[in-house]
Design a protein around this motif. Structure first.
Motif, PDB file in Angstrom:
ATOM      1  N   PRO A  17     -30.177   3.113   4.845  1.00  0.00           N
ATOM      2  CA  PRO A  17     -29.277   3.896   5.706  1.00  0.00           C
ATOM      3  C   PRO A  17     -28.051   3.075   6.114  1.00  0.00           C
ATOM      4  CG  PRO A  17     -31.231   3.238   6.915  1.00  0.00           C
ATOM      5  CD  PRO A  17     -31.457   2.829   5.493  1.00  0.00           C
ATOM      6  N   VAL A  18     -26.887   3.632   5.844  1.00  0.00           N
ATOM      7  CA  VAL A  18     -25.624   2.979   6.180  1.00  0.00           C
ATOM      8  C   VAL A  18     -24.733   4.020   6.825  1.00  0.00           C
ATOM      9  CG1 VAL A  18     -23.611   1.784   5.269  1.00  0.00           C
ATOM     10  CG2 VAL A  18     -25.826   1.417   4.212  1.00  0.00           C
ATOM     11  N   LYS A  19     -24.063   3.636   7.891  1.00  0.00           N
ATOM     12  CA  LYS A  19     -23.152   4.564   8.551  1.00  0.00           C
ATOM     13  C   LYS A  19     -21.837   4.612   7.781  1.00  0.00           C
ATOM     14  CE  LYS A  19     -25.113   4.279  13.080  1.00  0.00           C
ATOM     15  NZ  LYS A  19     -24.882   4.272  14.493  1.00  0.00           N
ATOM     16  N   ILE A  20     -21.288   5.797   7.704  1.00  0.00           N
ATOM     17  CA  ILE A  20     -20.052   5.997   6.958  1.00  0.00           C
ATOM     18  C   ILE A  20     -18.905   5.204   7.560  1.00  0.00           C
ATOM     19  CG2 ILE A  20     -18.357   7.730   6.276  1.00  0.00           C
ATOM     20  CD1 ILE A  20     -20.904   7.869   4.684  1.00  0.00           C
ATOM     21  N   LYS A  21     -18.877   5.091   8.879  1.00  0.00           N
ATOM     22  CA  LYS A  21     -17.769   4.368   9.503  1.00  0.00           C
ATOM     23  C   LYS A  21     -17.770   2.897   9.089  1.00  0.00           C
ATOM     24  CE  LYS A  21     -20.124   3.603  13.920  1.00  0.00           C
ATOM     25  NZ  LYS A  21     -20.042   3.824  15.353  1.00  0.00           N
ATOM     26  N   HIS A  22     -18.945   2.329   8.804  1.00  0.00           N
ATOM     27  CA  HIS A  22     -19.000   0.949   8.330  1.00  0.00           C
ATOM     28  C   HIS A  22     -18.470   0.837   6.900  1.00  0.00           C
ATOM     29  CE1 HIS A  22     -22.360   0.440  11.473  1.00  0.00           C
ATOM     30  NE2 HIS A  22     -21.214   0.011  11.971  1.00  0.00           N
ATOM     31  N   LEU A  23     -18.771   1.827   6.076  1.00  0.00           N
ATOM     32  CA  LEU A  23     -18.254   1.829   4.709  1.00  0.00           C
ATOM     33  C   LEU A  23     -16.739   1.978   4.693  1.00  0.00           C
ATOM     34  CD1 LEU A  23     -20.890   4.022   2.839  1.00  0.00           C
ATOM     35  CD2 LEU A  23     -20.624   1.544   2.758  1.00  0.00           C
ATOM     36  N   VAL A  24     -16.225   2.847   5.544  1.00  0.00           N
ATOM     37  CA  VAL A  24     -14.772   3.047   5.617  1.00  0.00           C
ATOM     38  C   VAL A  24     -14.090   1.784   6.124  1.00  0.00           C
ATOM     39  CG1 VAL A  24     -12.964   4.374   6.763  1.00  0.00           C
ATOM     40  CG2 VAL A  24     -14.954   5.549   5.844  1.00  0.00           C
ATOM     41  N   ALA A  25     -14.669   1.166   7.138  1.00  0.00           N
ATOM     42  CA  ALA A  25     -14.092  -0.072   7.670  1.00  0.00           C
ATOM     43  C   ALA A  25     -14.106  -1.179   6.608  1.00  0.00           C
ATOM     44  CB  ALA A  25     -14.857  -0.519   8.910  1.00  0.00           C
ATOM     45  N   ALA A  26     -15.182  -1.274   5.838  1.00  0.00           N
ATOM     46  CA  ALA A  26     -15.261  -2.278   4.778  1.00  0.00           C
ATOM     47  C   ALA A  26     -14.221  -2.006   3.693  1.00  0.00           C
ATOM     48  CB  ALA A  26     -16.663  -2.305   4.185  1.00  0.00           C
ATOM     49  N   ALA A  27     -14.024  -0.734   3.341  1.00  0.00           N
ATOM     50  CA  ALA A  27     -13.026  -0.392   2.323  1.00  0.00           C
ATOM     51  C   ALA A  27     -11.614  -0.722   2.804  1.00  0.00           C
ATOM     52  CB  ALA A  27     -13.127   1.093   1.967  1.00  0.00           C
ATOM     53  N   ILE A  28     -11.330  -0.430   4.061  1.00  0.00           N
ATOM     54  CA  ILE A  28     -10.007  -0.740   4.614  1.00  0.00           C
ATOM     55  C   ILE A  28      -9.796  -2.251   4.659  1.00  0.00           C
ATOM     56  CG2 ILE A  28      -8.621  -0.641   6.716  1.00  0.00           C
ATOM     57  CD1 ILE A  28      -9.835   2.158   7.195  1.00  0.00           C
ATOM     58  N   ALA A  29     -10.823  -2.986   5.070  1.00  0.00           N
ATOM     59  CA  ALA A  29     -10.708  -4.451   5.134  1.00  0.00           C
ATOM     60  C   ALA A  29     -10.525  -5.045   3.748  1.00  0.00           C
ATOM     61  CB  ALA A  29     -11.943  -5.038   5.804  1.00  0.00           C
ATOM     62  N   LEU A  30     -11.281  -4.548   2.777  1.00  0.00           N
ATOM     63  CA  LEU A  30     -11.163  -5.038   1.402  1.00  0.00           C
ATOM     64  C   LEU A  30      -9.762  -4.808   0.855  1.00  0.00           C
ATOM     65  CD1 LEU A  30     -12.715  -6.194  -1.080  1.00  0.00           C
ATOM     66  CD2 LEU A  30     -13.162  -3.830  -1.709  1.00  0.00           C
ATOM     67  N   LYS A  31      -9.245  -3.616   1.071  1.00  0.00           N
ATOM     68  CA  LYS A  31      -7.906  -3.298   0.580  1.00  0.00           C
ATOM     69  C   LYS A  31      -6.838  -4.079   1.349  1.00  0.00           C
ATOM     70  CE  LYS A  31      -5.263   0.691  -0.912  1.00  0.00           C
ATOM     71  NZ  LYS A  31      -5.229   2.143  -0.967  1.00  0.00           N
ATOM     72  N   GLY A  32      -7.014  -4.246   2.645  1.00  0.00           N
ATOM     73  CA  GLY A  32      -6.038  -4.981   3.445  1.00  0.00           C
ATOM     74  C   GLY A  32      -5.980  -6.453   3.090  1.00  0.00           C
ATOM     75  N   VAL A  33      -7.137  -7.098   3.016  1.00  0.00           N
ATOM     76  CA  VAL A  33      -7.169  -8.524   2.672  1.00  0.00           C
ATOM     77  C   VAL A  33      -6.665  -8.726   1.248  1.00  0.00           C
ATOM     78  CG1 VAL A  33      -8.725 -10.483   2.279  1.00  0.00           C
ATOM     79  CG2 VAL A  33      -8.982  -9.077   4.317  1.00  0.00           C
ATOM     80  N   GLY A  34      -7.102  -7.851   0.334  1.00  0.00           N
ATOM     81  CA  GLY A  34      -6.630  -7.957  -1.045  1.00  0.00           C
ATOM     82  C   GLY A  34      -5.126  -7.790  -1.157  1.00  0.00           C
ATOM     83  N   SER A  35      -4.574  -6.872  -0.389  1.00  0.00           N
ATOM     84  CA  SER A  35      -3.127  -6.635  -0.427  1.00  0.00           C
ATOM     85  C   SER A  35      -2.355  -7.831   0.115  1.00  0.00           C
ATOM     86  CB  SER A  35      -2.767  -5.394   0.379  1.00  0.00           C
ATOM     87  OG  SER A  35      -3.392  -4.263  -0.156  1.00  0.00           O
ATOM     88  N   LEU A  36      -2.827  -8.385   1.224  1.00  0.00           N
ATOM     89  CA  LEU A  36      -2.138  -9.551   1.788  1.00  0.00           C
ATOM     90  C   LEU A  36      -2.182 -10.740   0.834  1.00  0.00           C
ATOM     91  CD1 LEU A  36      -3.158  -9.427   5.537  1.00  0.00           C
ATOM     92  CD2 LEU A  36      -0.897  -9.077   4.556  1.00  0.00           C
ATOM     93  N   LEU A  37      -3.338 -10.978   0.229  1.00  0.00           N
ATOM     94  CA  LEU A  37      -3.436 -12.075  -0.723  1.00  0.00           C
ATOM     95  C   LEU A  37      -2.578 -11.822  -1.958  1.00  0.00           C
ATOM     96  CD1 LEU A  37      -7.238 -12.898  -0.512  1.00  0.00           C
ATOM     97  CD2 LEU A  37      -5.347 -14.284   0.325  1.00  0.00           C
ATOM     98  N   PHE A  38      -2.524 -10.565  -2.384  1.00  0.00           N
ATOM     99  CA  PHE A  38      -1.709 -10.210  -3.552  1.00  0.00           C
ATOM    100  C   PHE A  38      -0.227 -10.418  -3.261  1.00  0.00           C
ATOM    101  CE2 PHE A  38       0.424  -7.084  -6.313  1.00  0.00           C
ATOM    102  CZ  PHE A  38      -0.043  -7.509  -7.538  1.00  0.00           C
ATOM    103  N   ILE A  39       0.199 -10.081  -2.051  1.00  0.00           N
ATOM    104  CA  ILE A  39       1.599 -10.276  -1.671  1.00  0.00           C
ATOM    105  C   ILE A  39       1.962 -11.759  -1.727  1.00  0.00           C
ATOM    106  CG2 ILE A  39       3.175 -10.196   0.306  1.00  0.00           C
ATOM    107  CD1 ILE A  39       1.886  -7.521   1.044  1.00  0.00           C
ATOM    108  N   PHE A  40       1.014 -12.623  -1.341  1.00  0.00           N
ATOM    109  CA  PHE A  40       1.268 -14.057  -1.371  1.00  0.00           C
ATOM    110  C   PHE A  40       0.902 -14.681  -2.715  1.00  0.00           C
ATOM    111  CE2 PHE A  40       0.866 -13.355   3.274  1.00  0.00           C
ATOM    112  CZ  PHE A  40       2.164 -13.682   3.588  1.00  0.00           C
TER     113      PHE A  40
END
Length: 115
Positions: A17-40
């Motif tokens: 059992p996993v809450k959807i809000k945790h999955l959404v937060a993980a997806a946003i964090a993954l995309k955000g960190v990846g984007s910042l690293l990609f920019i640099f």
């Protein structure tokens, strides 16, 4: 809840059992960190964005669950193919980063002292 039932019916494996809000937060964090690293200009950022694309694209744009004559099908198919193009661009970036030789700092010759 629906996704875990879908996986159970198709594979026979029960997901924890996993809450959807945790999955959404993980997806946003993954995309955000990846984007910042990609920019640099970090290849790790490109790999994180690839991981996000692999996970999110088939879930968000499931054109394969619709008939070709429905109005949702063309919209989802176009979005899916756009994400595939982004996936290809990220692969191209990673390939170009790996093919370029790394810069090495040149050692300067010591200057001779003159009297």
């Amino acid at each position: 809840m629906f996704f875990s039932k879908h996986v159970l019916s198709h594979t026979g494996y029960k997901l924890p059992p996993v809450k959807i809000k945790h999955l959404v937060a993980a997806a946003i964090a993954l995309k955000g960190v990846g984007s910042l690293l990609f920019i640099f200009d970090s290849p790790l950022g490109a790999y994180l964005l690839l991981l996000h694309q692999i996970i999110a694209t088939p879930i968000l744009y499931d054109f394969y669950n619709y008939d070709g004559d429905t109005k949702e099908f063309p919209r989802l198919f176009v979005k899916f193919t756009q994400n595939l193009a982004l996936f290809g661009a990220l692969l191209f970036y990673i390939g170009m980063k790996n093919s370029m030789p790394r810069r090495q700092a040149r050692k300067k010759a010591p200057k001779t002292k003159t009297v």
